[in-house]
Motif scaffolding. Structure first.
Motif, PDB file in Angstrom:
ATOM      1  N   THR A   5       0.816  -1.214   0.000  1.00  0.00           N
ATOM      2  CA  THR A   5       0.000   0.000   0.000  1.00  0.00           C
ATOM      3  C   THR A   5       0.853   1.269   0.000  1.00  0.00           C
ATOM      4  O   THR A   5       0.581   2.168  -0.807  1.00  0.00           O
ATOM      5  CB  THR A   5      -0.969  -0.014   1.196  1.00  0.00           C
ATOM      6  N   PRO A   6       1.888   1.414   0.850  1.00  0.00           N
ATOM      7  CA  PRO A   6       2.699   2.645   0.776  1.00  0.00           C
ATOM      8  C   PRO A   6       3.428   2.771  -0.561  1.00  0.00           C
ATOM      9  O   PRO A   6       3.558   3.884  -1.086  1.00  0.00           O
ATOM     10  CB  PRO A   6       3.705   2.499   1.918  1.00  0.00           C
ATOM     11  N   MET A   7       3.886   1.651  -1.100  1.00  0.00           N
ATOM     12  CA  MET A   7       4.562   1.700  -2.396  1.00  0.00           C
ATOM     13  C   MET A   7       3.601   2.125  -3.503  1.00  0.00           C
ATOM     14  O   MET A   7       3.957   2.890  -4.387  1.00  0.00           O
ATOM     15  CB  MET A   7       5.165   0.328  -2.728  1.00  0.00           C
ATOM     16  N   ALA A   8       2.380   1.621  -3.448  1.00  0.00           N
ATOM     17  CA  ALA A   8       1.374   1.980  -4.446  1.00  0.00           C
ATOM     18  C   ALA A   8       1.019   3.457  -4.318  1.00  0.00           C
ATOM     19  O   ALA A   8       0.842   4.152  -5.326  1.00  0.00           O
ATOM     20  CB  ALA A   8       0.134   1.115  -4.286  1.00  0.00           C
ATOM     21  N   ALA A   9       0.912   3.941  -3.085  1.00  0.00           N
ATOM     22  CA  ALA A   9       0.592   5.354  -2.863  1.00  0.00           C
ATOM     23  C   ALA A   9       1.722   6.245  -3.386  1.00  0.00           C
ATOM     24  O   ALA A   9       1.471   7.277  -4.031  1.00  0.00           O
ATOM     25  CB  ALA A   9       0.354   5.613  -1.379  1.00  0.00           C
ATOM     26  N   ALA A  10       2.974   5.856  -3.141  1.00  0.00           N
ATOM     27  CA  ALA A  10       4.113   6.628  -3.637  1.00  0.00           C
ATOM     28  C   ALA A  10       4.149   6.605  -5.157  1.00  0.00           C
ATOM     29  O   ALA A  10       4.400   7.624  -5.803  1.00  0.00           O
ATOM     30  CB  ALA A  10       5.412   6.075  -3.057  1.00  0.00           C
ATOM     31  N   GLY A  11       3.876   5.441  -5.754  1.00  0.00           N
ATOM     32  CA  GLY A  11       3.842   5.331  -7.217  1.00  0.00           C
ATOM     33  C   GLY A  11       2.741   6.181  -7.817  1.00  0.00           C
ATOM     34  O   GLY A  11       2.941   6.835  -8.846  1.00  0.00           O
ATOM     35  N   ALA A  12       1.565   6.195  -7.165  1.00  0.00           N
ATOM     36  CA  ALA A  12       0.449   7.012  -7.664  1.00  0.00           C
ATOM     37  C   ALA A  12       0.787   8.496  -7.552  1.00  0.00           C
ATOM     38  O   ALA A  12       0.466   9.288  -8.453  1.00  0.00           O
ATOM     39  CB  ALA A  12      -0.820   6.684  -6.879  1.00  0.00           C
ATOM     40  N   ALA A  13       1.453   8.881  -6.456  1.00  0.00           N
ATOM     41  CA  ALA A  13       1.842  10.284  -6.290  1.00  0.00           C
ATOM     42  C   ALA A  13       2.846  10.687  -7.369  1.00  0.00           C
ATOM     43  O   ALA A  13       2.743  11.778  -7.953  1.00  0.00           O
ATOM     44  CB  ALA A  13       2.425  10.500  -4.900  1.00  0.00           C
ATOM     45  N   LEU A  14       3.826   9.826  -7.647  1.00  0.00           N
ATOM     46  CA  LEU A  14       4.800  10.137  -8.689  1.00  0.00           C
ATOM     47  C   LEU A  14       4.152  10.184 -10.075  1.00  0.00           C
ATOM     48  O   LEU A  14       4.504  11.025 -10.900  1.00  0.00           O
ATOM     49  CB  LEU A  14       5.929   9.107  -8.675  1.00  0.00           C
ATOM     50  N   ALA A  15       3.186   9.299 -10.315  1.00  0.00           N
ATOM     51  CA  ALA A  15       2.466   9.315 -11.597  1.00  0.00           C
ATOM     52  C   ALA A  15       1.659  10.600 -11.742  1.00  0.00           C
ATOM     53  O   ALA A  15       1.620  11.201 -12.818  1.00  0.00           O
ATOM     54  CB  ALA A  15       1.570   8.096 -11.717  1.00  0.00           C
ATOM     55  N   GLY A  16       1.022  11.036 -10.664  1.00  0.00           N
ATOM     56  CA  GLY A  16       0.276  12.299 -10.700  1.00  0.00           C
ATOM     57  C   GLY A  16       1.193  13.488 -10.942  1.00  0.00           C
ATOM     58  O   GLY A  16       0.872  14.397 -11.711  1.00  0.00           O
ATOM     59  N   LEU A  17       2.362  13.486 -10.279  1.00  0.00           N
ATOM     60  CA  LEU A  17       3.333  14.560 -10.477  1.00  0.00           C
ATOM     61  C   LEU A  17       3.847  14.563 -11.912  1.00  0.00           C
ATOM     62  O   LEU A  17       3.980  15.626 -12.537  1.00  0.00           O
ATOM     63  CB  LEU A  17       4.502  14.404  -9.496  1.00  0.00           C
ATOM     64  N   ALA A  18       4.104  13.375 -12.463  1.00  0.00           N
ATOM     65  CA  ALA A  18       4.565  13.274 -13.849  1.00  0.00           C
ATOM     66  C   ALA A  18       3.509  13.791 -14.816  1.00  0.00           C
ATOM     67  O   ALA A  18       3.829  14.515 -15.770  1.00  0.00           O
ATOM     68  CB  ALA A  18       4.929  11.824 -14.179  1.00  0.00           C
ATOM     69  N   ALA A  19       2.239  13.453 -14.570  1.00  0.00           N
ATOM     70  CA  ALA A  19       1.155  13.946 -15.431  1.00  0.00           C
ATOM     71  C   ALA A  19       1.071  15.466 -15.361  1.00  0.00           C
ATOM     72  O   ALA A  19       0.924  16.143 -16.387  1.00  0.00           O
ATOM     73  CB  ALA A  19      -0.167  13.312 -15.011  1.00  0.00           C
ATOM     74  N   HIS A  20       1.187  16.008 -14.162  1.00  0.00           N
ATOM     75  CA  HIS A  20       1.168  17.473 -13.995  1.00  0.00           C
ATOM     76  C   HIS A  20       2.338  18.112 -14.727  1.00  0.00           C
ATOM     77  O   HIS A  20       2.191  19.138 -15.405  1.00  0.00           O
ATOM     78  CB  HIS A  20       1.201  17.830 -12.509  1.00  0.00           C
ATOM     79  N   ASP A  21       3.532  17.518 -14.597  1.00  0.00           N
ATOM     80  CA  ASP A  21       4.718  18.072 -15.254  1.00  0.00           C
ATOM     81  C   ASP A  21       4.576  18.048 -16.770  1.00  0.00           C
ATOM     82  O   ASP A  21       4.995  18.986 -17.455  1.00  0.00           O
ATOM     83  CB  ASP A  21       5.974  17.288 -14.850  1.00  0.00           C
ATOM     84  N   LEU A  22       4.020  16.992 -17.310  1.00  0.00           N
ATOM     85  CA  LEU A  22       3.859  16.888 -18.760  1.00  0.00           C
ATOM     86  C   LEU A  22       2.852  17.884 -19.311  1.00  0.00           C
ATOM     87  O   LEU A  22       2.973  18.334 -20.455  1.00  0.00           O
ATOM     88  CB  LEU A  22       3.437  15.462 -19.139  1.00  0.00           C
ATOM     89  N   LEU A  23       1.838  18.243 -18.513  1.00  0.00           N
ATOM     90  CA  LEU A  23       0.785  19.136 -18.993  1.00  0.00           C
ATOM     91  C   LEU A  23       1.068  20.620 -18.730  1.00  0.00           C
ATOM     92  O   LEU A  23       0.462  21.472 -19.371  1.00  0.00           O
ATOM     93  CB  LEU A  23      -0.553  18.739 -18.356  1.00  0.00           C
TER      94      LEU A  23
END
Length: 135
Positions: A5-23
């Motif tokens: 669960t913490p790893m999934a939460a960290a991965g989701a946070a990084l994916a959200g940050l990456a999406a924000h950075d790309l847009l």
């Protein structure tokens, strides 16, 4: 709570940050290097500390270099107050310049020093002083 669960939460946070950075349109570094681009901004923020402790030579600092600062700190704390100021530079190397004070300065010449421009083959040689040279 499962260990994933913490790893999934960290991965989701990084994916959200990456999406924000790309847009986003403000920083090309973040758009070209999502997530990793934030490391550049972090390093820019701590640049003075990195420069001071890892890059700067002992005599590069302004207004006081590292040697002088450490002596000042030691004298303020009352330790090693007898340590004299000095240098780590090679003052005997070719091209090193310094000013030396004189207790008896040279007398000013009555005439400004000059160089004769033109030789025996010249029809109108003339004396050129430093005052005629404009930089």
């Amino acid at each position: 709570m499962k260990p994933q669960t913490p790893m999934a939460a960290a991965g989701a946070a990084l994916a959200g940050l990456a999406a924000h950075d790309l847009l986003q349109k403000k920083h090309a570094v973040l758009r070209n290097y999502p997530v990793l681009g934030h490391l550049r901004f972090l390093l820019e923020g701590i640049r003075p500390e990195l420069q001071q402790y890892f890059v700067e030579r002992n005599w590069d600092g302004r207004p006081f270099d590292r040697d002088v600062r450490s002596i000042i700190y030691e004298r303020a704390k009352g330790i090693h107050g007898e340590q004299a100021f000095g240098t780590e530079r090679d003052v005997n190397e070719i091209g090193y310049e310094w000013l030396v004070h004189s207790t008896v300065p040279a007398q000013q010449p009555e005439r400004a020093p000059y160089v004769m421009v033109g030789g025996s083959d010249c029809s109108r040689p003339y004396p050129m002083t430093r005052s005629r040279c404009r930089r």
